[in-house]
Enzyme design. Structure first.
Site, short mmCIF file in Angstrom:
data_model
loop_
_atom_site.label_atom_id
_atom_site.label_comp_id
_atom_site.label_asym_id
_atom_site.label_seq_id
_atom_site.Cartn_x
_atom_site.Cartn_y
_atom_site.Cartn_z
N GLU A 160 0.78 -1.24 0.00
CA GLU A 160 0.00 0.00 0.00
C GLU A 160 0.81 1.29 0.00
O GLU A 160 0.74 2.09 0.95
CB GLU A 160 -0.94 0.01 1.20
N GLU A 341 -5.68 -8.53 1.13
CA GLU A 341 -6.30 -8.12 2.39
C GLU A 341 -7.76 -7.79 2.17
O GLU A 341 -8.08 -7.08 1.21
CB GLU A 341 -5.67 -6.85 2.97
C1 GCO Z 1 -3.88 -1.39 5.50
C2 GCO Z 1 -2.80 -2.18 6.06
C3 GCO Z 1 -3.17 -3.02 7.26
C4 GCO Z 1 -4.32 -2.48 8.11
C5 GCO Z 1 -5.64 -3.03 7.65
C6 GCO Z 1 -6.80 -2.49 8.48
O1 GCO Z 1 -4.51 -1.87 4.56
O2 GCO Z 1 -4.02 -0.27 5.96
O3 GCO Z 1 -2.30 -3.07 5.07
O4 GCO Z 1 -1.97 -2.97 7.94
O5 GCO Z 1 -4.12 -2.86 9.43
O6 GCO Z 1 -5.87 -2.67 6.34
O7 GCO Z 1 -6.89 -1.12 8.30
#
Ligand code: GCO
Length: 438
Positions: A160, A341
């Site tokens: 990200e 994710e």
């Molecule tokens: C993100 C990160 C994660 C977060 C999850 C929840 O996407 O911000 O990869 O580390 O913890 O997404 O916000």
């Protein structure tokens, strides 16, 4: 031709990150240590000192995962653990730590999918306003890939960059806390450079069968309401959040709207470096983004999701947005995709039993898996999904105020227990995607 693999190749797993779970023991000081030690930066005043002690308690967590049929775990390595003091020769102790972790995963039939950088930098490495950090982080990638080239089949070089550039450089919500549009512009380009250099460095050090990808938080941007300024803001943020990073990765130029901002940092040959070949794209998705303009820094605010979306802590539940972003990314780049994710911040419950009994999380996963299956049916080459997070963990500048884990963890007592939703995932995957043979 969708090119997507059959259901038997569809994999599922859990995802986690070093800086949200590992203690500081045995590693160098990180940018997030400095940030969390600075009063007022973390919502609940917590620091990165202990977190969920994954660095020592991973056998417990892996046992719970294995008992639920988990066979793939996406995890990040800590750059400050591997190069604690400076560039060049990595810490053997740091590398040995991860070798033991991979041994423990292998002993439980859990395959590691490695994210090389999930936001934690050693203090000595500086920040991404500095173009040279792209080469420093590529050197780190080469060290790790050279050591584990025979153990890791799937590498994701960065997590990200858009969240990093917007929250840490454009705004001051996260480290380094610049709150500067010009610095965010430089960071966007240097993060893209870093991804290209890391992908090349990784591929140069791994065996030919390994796959190299990277991870992006993909979400369409919409205006919070019909206000023309908000419509302009959403159009701008759709380019900033998505295409300012993905287009260059896949050999395109920066979006026209952003060229005046970004071209100042571009040097000859950069765009070719950024477009290093990738074997897959990791897509993180929680919900579409709604933006509105505000009369104070950083002048753009996230919020204003439609009331029709079910609220769920950090993000609303948005299966339609999930299906849309997967088909949009597929149509735009025609690259294999893994959802690296997705997860749900189910409301905080204090009583332990209420935290472990989480029917809403299962319900939400059902709606997202159905959306993912619809995207695949429309031809999107999505080959797997990783649920965030493996355990309740430290949510960055919001501390321990959100719990998205499939394993409940009490950060005070370090007690852990698999939530009901964890033990339902295998059956949900089989129902939506067929037998999970992989
Ligand atoms: C993100 C990160 C994660 C977060 C999850 C929840 O996407 O911000 O990869 O580390 O913890 O997404 O916000």
């Amino acid at each position: 031709m969708s090119g997507r693999s059959g259901d038997a190749d569809f994999i599922w797993g859990l995802a986690t990150a070093a800086q949200q779970t590992e203690s500081r023991n045995g590693r160098g000081r990180s940018n997030w240590d400095v940030w969390s030690d600075t009063p007022g930066k973390i919502l609940d005043g917590s620091t990165t000192e202990r977190l969920t002690e994954f660095d020592t308690r991973y056998p417990e967590d892996l046992d719970i995962m294995a008992s639920a049929g988990v066979r793939h775990l996406r995890l990040s390595l800590s750059w400050p653990r591997i190069q604690p003091e400076g560039p060049g020769k990595p810490s053997e102790a740091g590398l040995d730590h991860y070798a033991r972790l991979f041994d423990a995963m292998q002993a439980r039939g859990i395959e590691p999918w490695v994210t090389l950088w999930h936001w934690d930098s050693p203090v000595w490495a500086g920040d991404f306003v500095d173009r040279d950090k792209a080469w420093r982080i590529a050197d780190y990638a080469a060290c790790v890939a050279a050591r584990f080239n025979d153990r890791i089949s799937n590498w994701m070089v960065m997590n990200e960059p858009n969240t990093v550039a917007t929250r840490g450089y454009g705004a001051a919500f996260d480290p380094p806390g610049h709150g500067s549009i010009p610095k965010a512009a430089r960071a966007i380009h240097h993060l893209n450079l870093a991804i290209g250099l890391m992908a090349t460095a990784t591929r140069a050090n791994v065996n030919g069968r390994a796959r190299v990808g990277t991870v992006h938080n993909c979400a369409r941007a919409y205006p919070a309401n019909a206000n023309p300024f908000n419509r302009l803001t959403a159009r701008f943020m759709d380019d900033v959040w998505n295409w300012a990073f993905l287009d260059p990765l896949f050999g395109r130029d920066y979006p026209v709207t952003l060229r005046p901002l970004l071209y100042g940092a571009v040097k000859s040959g950069d765009m070719k470096i950024i477009a290093a070949p990738l074997d897959f794209l990791g897509v993180n998705f929680y919900a579409s983004l709604y933006f509105r303009m505000i009369p104070r820094k950083p002048f753009i605010e996230l919020g204003g999701w439609p009331d029709s979306m079910e609220k769920c802590g950090l993000f609303p539940v948005d299966p339609e947005g999930f299906e849309d972003i997967l088909t949009t990314v597929h149509d735009r780049y025609r690259t294999p995709i893994y959802v690296t994710e997705t997860g749900f911040d189910v409301e905080l419950a204090e009583a332990w039993q209420d935290r472990v009994r989480d029917p809403d999380r299962t319900r939400h996963y059902d709606s997202y898996f159905a959306a993912l299956a619809r995207a695949r049916a429309r031809g999107a080459d999505v080959r797997g999904v990783f649920c965030w997070g493996a355990t309740d963990n430290w949510e960055w500048s919001e501390g321990f105020t959100h719990r998205l884990g499939l394993i409940a963890v009490d950060a005070q007592t370090q007690k852990r227990e698999g939530k009901d939703s964890l033990f339902k995932l295998d059956g949900q995957i089989a129902r939506h995607f067929g037998p999970n043979g992989a």
